[in-house]
Design a protein around this motif. Structure first.
Motif, short mmCIF file in Angstrom:
data_model
loop_
_atom_site.label_atom_id
_atom_site.label_comp_id
_atom_site.label_asym_id
_atom_site.label_seq_id
_atom_site.Cartn_x
_atom_site.Cartn_y
_atom_site.Cartn_z
N CYS A 50 -1.89 -1.82 -4.02
CA CYS A 50 -3.12 -1.01 -3.88
C CYS A 50 -2.71 0.39 -3.44
N PHE A 98 -6.72 -1.64 7.23
CA PHE A 98 -6.12 -2.74 6.47
C PHE A 98 -6.02 -4.00 7.33
N TYR A 112 0.86 -1.20 0.00
CA TYR A 112 0.00 0.00 0.00
C TYR A 112 0.89 1.24 0.00
#
Lengths: 451, 451
Positions: free
Chosen positions: B147, B405, B83
């Protein structure tokens, strides 16, 4: 002719004169009205002369003039100094006035205009009372001095030095002022106490900048925490001021004084309803009337620090600020109280905080014993005219010039008010109820003749 | 070719690519940069594709797009989700930048530009590390998903629903993020805790208007007194939060954790000098590093009421306001803490005050055990490259998306940062020290290969 008949006969003439004076927008706070203030002083001087007073003088000052006059032809009799002010408050917001503030209008036996009651209307009563006695009896029962300022609404800055510099000229046995209130219609009052005032700013600094509460939160002093802790320490849970020695010079209330104050009457439920208050609050052991009239108080007037916008800002404020005023009574001295508060602040400053104090206003309290003969004579005069004996009240507000007159001239100050609490002083639609115009003239004549 | 040689050979090429990306002013907070934000997302998608990643997608959201890619060719091996964010902070005040914020410049082995370290520079390391392994070895030792959002600097409003809606797509064994800091040059760190956050507004009302302190002073509640009393009750004299149950879900610090935190090192005198502080302050029984990293805190962020202008105004404020945030740790839940604070406020509200509370932000704390194998492998990778084992730190700030997350994907989050605390994040002259650019590439390769 009896005075009642005399004043009746001259009523229209007197009201026309008062209207003429009130039409002059003598707003002391606004420099564009400097000429109007001077015109109002000139009008006053002429009217004092026409009333039969002598030695009429317009004293220029650094601000607006002081008007002086006297009539000293009663040897062996006491001298009375009449004080009042010919300046008025600003008129904003203008759109809330039902008739223009400087176009006097009588409706429902009330004279509407700025200055109608504060203080031109009440001061005018003294001039016309003196004039009436002189016209009816060709002499006055006392010696009279008149000292009228044009800066009462802007703190009397130039009257204080004028008083100091003219102690001989103004020497008197008593000062007479009509700038206070009745308790209500038909309920006369003589004010025997005004609270003093002192004020200060409290500034707290911790870090040299606001800090991020993620990085520093929990590890550094927070200026708002420090200030909150400091301010919370100023009162105890019983509503008493916790500053060491704060009450030392505030007199205990005698049973007589408490009984006299209780006569004022007070409707707790009505006040709570009007202010939408859940509860009243104050120093334990005292009634509301005692707390607000005869007891000192310490109030936080304002406070700010850190983020004041919408939403959240995760900041630890590096500085915080508060403004405080105290109302003082009895022998409390503003400087002494300010020093005591500063000592309290020094000894209660939390670790990591640096506090600076800025001392601001200082005004002594005023107090007079209801039992002195002059006040009893004033009460007799009221009782004669109103049919009921006035209550001796304590007013919670501060008019520092009253204490200055008492101190500089070593004379008692008689506060004989003829206004009503509902007459919109300093607000739109100020007015003066003419019942008290008529009764005020008679009461002043009665008082002067009884001295 | 050894990776060190590979990255050396491609260094100029990599830096030129990074400079190209950083030149795009992808300021998420400013709508005039909407096109730049989209361009930065497109550049990222192309670069991921060129690096050898597959299924590259630009997902539109209600705000800025989320960029996804993956490489899922290591059957039986763990999956790692990388991320990061391609949006940057605004650049004001522009005049304090030594070179323009979107014209990347290398001086003294540091890359200067907005986004150089937060987070384009650090995120870029992952792309180039993956690309290097693919080019050198034709395959990856793990499955990779990427992501990347464009709204980290504006609270990740659209990533939260994206996470919830795409749990299967994003399913992973661990999340890998480089958006935190080393302790200093050559002193790597792995962040094992981020504090949670909750915030609220406290509004006090007493009377329906501000009141004159002469008339009412001492007899009615003062909204600032009420608020000050209320806020002072939130802490005790030892700096602890006095709210009942506040610490219930904050874990006790084990000796091991204290020893680990102490490794971070902290110079109290240096901090006091920098912030011009007389003293540090906080919860008794904890060190500064513990207080700011591993302990919860309650801070007043702002407060206001009454008169804030110059001089004195003799007013009793009818309302007063405060803003509060808490930083949370361990199993503390924002909603539970807000409810406990509200209960405290209800039970400590002084007579005559009406208090309303507005609950605002709510973010859970994040915490991970340093002992889990994945974190030990991350530590091994750092040690291999930096020659020193990283410290497991607790960061006092809040990045709610990290906990989201961990929770939504039921996966540990590894926070391997390569920035330095002195690199001017969110400020003028943001930069990225290229020593950590070089070492970061190698550390990520080491980590991926060790999993």
């Amino acid at each position: 002719m009896a005075y009642e008949a005399y004043f009746k006969e001259h009523r229209e003439e007197h009201l026309d004169q008062l209207k003429e004076w009130i039409s002059i927008p003598s707003i002391s706070a606004q420099s564009e009205h400097k000429g109007d203030v001077n015109r109002a002083a000139g009008w006053l001087a002429d009217t004092l002369k026409n009333a039969g007073l002598e030695n009429v003088e317009i004293h220029e000052t650094a601000g607006h003039p002081v008007v002086y006059a006297d009539h000293l032809h009663a040897p062996g009799k006491p001298t009375i100094l009449v004080y009042g002010h010919y300046d008025v408050q600003p008129v904003d917001p203008l759109h809330l006035w039902e008739t223009p503030p400087f176009e006097p209008d009588i409706r429902d036996n009330k004279l509407y205009a700025r200055g109608a009651t504060d203080d031109k209307g009440q001061l005018f009563l003294h001039i016309k009372a003196i004039e009436a006695i002189l016209r009816q009896e060709k002499s006055l029962p006392v010696n009279i001095k008149v000292c009228i300022e044009g800066e009462e609404e802007i703190s009397s800055a130039n009257l204080h030095p004028f008083l100091e510099a003219n102690k001989d000229k103004l020497a008197t046995d008593a000062v007479l002022i009509s700038d206070t209130e009745l308790l209500g219609p038909g309920r006369p009052a003589i004010c025997t106490g005004l609270r003093g005032l002192c004020s200060l700013d409290v500034n707290v600094r911790t870090a040299n900048t606001d800090l991020h509460s993620g990085t520093y939160g929990g590890g550094v002093p927070n200026a708002l925490h420090s200030l909150v802790t400091l301010l919370a320490s100023l009162h105890d849970e019983q509503g008493r001021v916790s500053v060491d020695g704060f009450y030392d010079d505030a007199p205990a209330l005698s049973d007589e004084m408490r009984a006299e104050l209780a006569k004022k009457g007070f409707d707790e439920e009505q006040l709570k309803a009007r202010l939408d208050l859940d509860a009243l609050f104050g120093e334990e052991g005292y009634s509301y009337v005692e707390r607000t009239g005869a007891r000192p108080t310490l109030e936080i007037n304002g406070m700010y620090g850190g983020f004041q916008g919408e939403g959240t800002k995760t900041v630890i404020p590096g500085e915080a600020h508060a403004k405080i005023t105290c109302r003082l009574v009895g022998r409390q001295k503003p400087q002494d109280i300010l020093d005591k508060i500063e000592r309290h602040i020094r000894s209660h400053t939390p670790a990591g905080a640096r506090v600076t104090v800025v001392q601001r206003e200082k005004g002594n309290p005023f107090t007079i014993e209801p039992s002195i003969p002059l006040l009893q004579k004033a009460a007799d005069a009221y009782e004669q005219v109103y049919g009921t004996r006035p209550v001796f009240t304590k007013d919670g507000g501060s008019i520092p010039i009253v204490e200055a007159f008492a101190r500089e001239l070593s004379a008692p100050v008689v506060l004989m008010g003829f206004g009503l609490p509902t007459e919109n002083l300093h607000a739109p639609n100020e007015h003066f109820h003419l019942e008290n115009f008529d009764k005020g003239l008679l009461t002043i004549v009665e008082f002067l003749k009884r001295i």
